[in-house]
Design a protein around this motif. Structure first.
Motif, PDB file in Angstrom:
ATOM      1  N   LYS A   1       0.845  -1.205   0.000  1.00  0.00           N
ATOM      2  CA  LYS A   1       0.000   0.000   0.000  1.00  0.00           C
ATOM      3  C   LYS A   1       0.875   1.249   0.000  1.00  0.00           C
ATOM      4  CE  LYS A   1      -3.749   2.366   2.447  1.00  0.00           C
ATOM      5  NZ  LYS A   1      -3.540   3.506   1.658  1.00  0.00           N
ATOM      6  N   ASN A   2       1.956   1.249   0.804  1.00  0.00           N
ATOM      7  CA  ASN A   2       2.869   2.388   0.822  1.00  0.00           C
ATOM      8  C   ASN A   2       3.501   2.605  -0.547  1.00  0.00           C
ATOM      9  OD1 ASN A   2       2.502   3.235   3.429  1.00  0.00           O
ATOM     10  ND2 ASN A   2       4.264   2.148   4.245  1.00  0.00           N
ATOM     11  N   GLU A   3       3.876   1.514  -1.192  1.00  0.00           N
ATOM     12  CA  GLU A   3       4.480   1.589  -2.525  1.00  0.00           C
ATOM     13  C   GLU A   3       3.493   2.221  -3.508  1.00  0.00           C
ATOM     14  OE1 GLU A   3       7.951   1.193  -4.349  1.00  0.00           O
ATOM     15  OE2 GLU A   3       7.672   0.058  -2.514  1.00  0.00           O
TER      16      GLU A   3
ATOM     17  N   LYS B   1       9.738  14.541   1.041  1.00  0.00           N
ATOM     18  CA  LYS B   1       8.714  14.321   2.073  1.00  0.00           C
ATOM     19  C   LYS B   1       7.904  13.057   1.759  1.00  0.00           C
ATOM     20  CE  LYS B   1       6.653  15.834   5.754  1.00  0.00           C
ATOM     21  NZ  LYS B   1       7.305  15.718   7.038  1.00  0.00           N
ATOM     22  N   ASN B   2       7.600  12.831   0.489  1.00  0.00           N
ATOM     23  CA  ASN B   2       6.866  11.616   0.096  1.00  0.00           C
ATOM     24  C   ASN B   2       7.656  10.359   0.441  1.00  0.00           C
ATOM     25  OD1 ASN B   2       4.626  12.974  -0.875  1.00  0.00           O
ATOM     26  ND2 ASN B   2       5.306  12.955  -3.001  1.00  0.00           N
TER      27      ASN B   2
ATOM     28  N   PHE C   1       6.050   7.650   2.947  1.00  0.00           N
ATOM     29  CA  PHE C   1       5.626   6.338   2.463  1.00  0.00           C
ATOM     30  C   PHE C   1       6.702   5.261   2.574  1.00  0.00           C
ATOM     31  CE2 PHE C   1       3.038   9.413  -0.050  1.00  0.00           C
ATOM     32  CZ  PHE C   1       1.812   9.109   0.518  1.00  0.00           C
ATOM     33  N   SER C   2       7.950   5.647   2.739  1.00  0.00           N
ATOM     34  CA  SER C   2       9.074   4.701   2.839  1.00  0.00           C
ATOM     35  C   SER C   2       9.011   3.592   1.790  1.00  0.00           C
ATOM     36  CB  SER C   2       9.117   4.074   4.237  1.00  0.00           C
ATOM     37  OG  SER C   2       9.233   5.049   5.228  1.00  0.00           O
ATOM     38  N   PRO C   3       8.908   3.968   0.523  1.00  0.00           N
ATOM     39  CA  PRO C   3       8.808   2.942  -0.522  1.00  0.00           C
ATOM     40  C   PRO C   3      10.140   2.257  -0.778  1.00  0.00           C
ATOM     41  CG  PRO C   3       8.942   5.071  -1.525  1.00  0.00           C
ATOM     42  CD  PRO C   3       8.914   5.308  -0.033  1.00  0.00           C
TER      43      PRO C   3
ATOM     44  N   GLU D   1      14.115   3.858  -2.912  1.00  0.00           N
ATOM     45  CA  GLU D   1      15.487   3.771  -2.450  1.00  0.00           C
ATOM     46  C   GLU D   1      16.430   3.326  -3.565  1.00  0.00           C
ATOM     47  OE1 GLU D   1      15.990   1.525   1.147  1.00  0.00           O
ATOM     48  OE2 GLU D   1      14.157   2.373   1.985  1.00  0.00           O
ATOM     49  N   ILE D   2      15.985   2.397  -4.398  1.00  0.00           N
ATOM     50  CA  ILE D   2      16.876   1.909  -5.446  1.00  0.00           C
ATOM     51  C   ILE D   2      16.791   2.760  -6.706  1.00  0.00           C
ATOM     52  CG2 ILE D   2      16.950  -0.462  -4.610  1.00  0.00           C
ATOM     53  CD1 ILE D   2      14.865  -1.210  -6.666  1.00  0.00           C
TER      54      ILE D   2
END
Length: 71
Positions: A25-27, A57-58, A62-64, A68-69
């Motif tokens: 859901k976060n993704e 901020k997004n 959401f810490s997707p 990161e990659i």
């Protein structure tokens, strides 16, 4: 001189974790937010600087995993 022993690639084990419903859901929410933010930028409603700040901020919100990659 410092030497580092290299291991054979076969000896390295990677264990993939199954994504949770919350992480999926976060993704999804991150990708939607990114798409909307890009539209605001394209329409000239926000500047590139504002876009960059919003995207930071997004990512915090959401810490997707993919962000990161991809960053």
């Amino acid at each position: 001189m410092k030497l580092t022993k290299l291991e054979a690639v076969d000896s390295i084990k990677y264990v993939a974790e199954k994504p949770t419903e919350a992480s999926l859901k976060n993704e999804h929410d991150y990708l939607v937010a990114e798409k909307l933010t890009k539209k605001l930028l394209e329409k000239g409603l926000i500047s590139q600087s504002e876009f960059d700040k919003i995207m930071v901020k997004n990512r915090e919100t959401f810490s997707p995993f993919l962000a990161e990659i991809m960053s």
